[in-house]
Design a protein around this motif. Structure first.
Motif, mmCIF file in Angstrom:
data_model
loop_
_atom_site.group_PDB
_atom_site.id
_atom_site.type_symbol
_atom_site.label_atom_id
_atom_site.label_comp_id
_atom_site.label_asym_id
_atom_site.label_seq_id
_atom_site.Cartn_x
_atom_site.Cartn_y
_atom_site.Cartn_z
ATOM 1 N N MET A 1 -9.554 -4.391 0.614
ATOM 2 C CA MET A 1 -8.776 -3.282 0.056
ATOM 3 C C MET A 1 -7.476 -3.797 -0.550
ATOM 4 O O MET A 1 -6.824 -4.679 0.020
ATOM 5 C CB MET A 1 -8.467 -2.253 1.148
ATOM 6 C CG MET A 1 -7.700 -1.036 0.653
ATOM 7 S SD MET A 1 -7.363 0.143 1.967
ATOM 8 C CE MET A 1 -6.594 1.464 1.018
ATOM 9 N N GLY A 34 -4.737 1.797 -3.327
ATOM 10 C CA GLY A 34 -4.540 0.911 -2.187
ATOM 11 C C GLY A 34 -3.314 1.243 -1.361
ATOM 12 O O GLY A 34 -2.769 2.344 -1.426
ATOM 13 N N ARG A 35 -2.855 0.268 -0.621
ATOM 14 C CA ARG A 35 -1.757 0.427 0.334
ATOM 15 C C ARG A 35 -0.465 -0.142 -0.244
ATOM 16 O O ARG A 35 -0.467 -1.210 -0.850
ATOM 17 C CB ARG A 35 -2.089 -0.305 1.645
ATOM 18 C CG ARG A 35 -3.363 0.150 2.312
ATOM 19 C CD ARG A 35 -3.848 -0.890 3.332
ATOM 20 N NE ARG A 35 -2.831 -1.151 4.348
ATOM 21 C CZ ARG A 35 -2.672 -2.339 4.937
ATOM 22 N NH1 ARG A 35 -3.433 -3.370 4.600
ATOM 23 N NH2 ARG A 35 -1.744 -2.496 5.865
ATOM 24 N N SER A 207 -3.244 -8.184 0.010
ATOM 25 C CA SER A 207 -4.202 -8.768 -0.936
ATOM 26 C C SER A 207 -3.523 -9.240 -2.210
ATOM 27 O O SER A 207 -4.013 -10.164 -2.875
ATOM 28 C CB SER A 207 -5.287 -7.749 -1.295
ATOM 29 O OG SER A 207 -4.740 -6.657 -2.036
#
Length: 279
Positions: A1, A34-35, A207
């Motif tokens: 993710m 995403g985060r 990521s």
């Protein structure tokens, strides 16, 4: 993710440059679904202040950003960094360096090319090291670039989706000379930036590292540490630095106009976002 972060140090108030970097990371996370993570890098207890941390969160909320909770504060996770340091020490990849900053600067000045990034030292003979420890002399743990090169035994690279200061893009080969024998920990701080940041990025599942291109060279050091500690390598996306009217990048040390001052002067978050290119 997809996960990225904005990781300021609470040593002062945020300015336009910080806002640009935070918005760049936040928008990337939003587009990817995403985060977005806020990390407080407060390991330098001699300069970090709780009031600056509170101001950081106030400024980011004013900009309309949201982030995951709880916020990770490096000062609350020193055991994580110590464990990573001990792994490097156990493998003979770190050594005690008793040289002062002044002594190292003098060494560099005497070197043919005089580059801080390429300074290399070596462990002291055991007897001398023991005597200096017994005398209570201060030291820093440094990464041995020579030992690291032997341990890795091959080329390393990282993926750059943005652009370095010289236009670097794509698959970038790690330059073993950059960084030299970097400090991993010292007495007054405990852990140094390079070690803490790679541990945090791995533990938080980052990521994509999205940050200013002034940190592009640091990526060479951090990628080496990731490999030595068997940590995952994020994708890097360095962005341009925001410049003021004088052509200089915004910086705390130059007393750049802060977001709090902009807010007090009547600027709205929408106006600032437009100014920075985030309509």
């Amino acid at each position: 993710m997809f996960a990225t972060r904005f990781a300021p140090s609470p040593t002062g108030l945020l300015h336009r440059g910080h806002a640009f970097s935070a918005l760049t990371a936040h928008e990337a996370a939003r587009r990817a679904g995403g985060r977005f993570i806020l990390r407080i890098e407060d390991i330098d207890t001699t300069r970090c202040r709780p009031e600056f941390e509170a101001a950081i969160q106030e400024d980011l909320a004013w900009l309309g950003l949201d982030w995951e909770r709880p916020v990770r504060r490096q000062s609350e996770h020193l055991a994580d960094y110590q464990a990573a340091l001990e792994r490097l020490i156990a493998r003979g990849l770190a050594y005690r360096c008793f040289r002062t900053r002044k002594e190292i600067s003098e060494d560099i000045a005497r070197a043919p090319h005089g580059a801080m990034e390429t300074w290399r030292g070596a462990p002291l003979p055991p007897g001398e090291e023991a005597a200096r420890l017994a005398a209570g002399e201060s030291f820093a743990w440094r990464l041995s670039l020579e030992a690291a090169e032997q341990a890795l035994g091959g080329d390393l690279d990282f993926v750059e989706e943005g652009e370095g200061p010289l236009g670097e893009h794509g698959v970038i080969r790690v330059d073993p000379a950059l960084g030299g024998d970097v400090v991993l920990a010292r007495k007054d701080v405990g852990v140094a930036y390079h070690l803490a940041v790679v541990v945090d990025d791995a533990l938080q599942g980052i990521s994509h590292v999205i940050r200013g291109c002034d940190l592009f060279q640091a990526t060479h050091v951090q990628r080496r540490l990731q490999a030595l500690l068997d940590l995952p390598a994020p994708v890097y996306r360095h962005h341009r630095l925001l410049l003021g009217a004088d052509g200089r990048r915004y910086a705390k040390r130059d007393r750049a106009e802060t977001l709090a001052e902009l807010r007090a002067g009547g600027m709205t978050p929408q106006a600032l976002r437009r100014e920075l290119g985030f309509d």
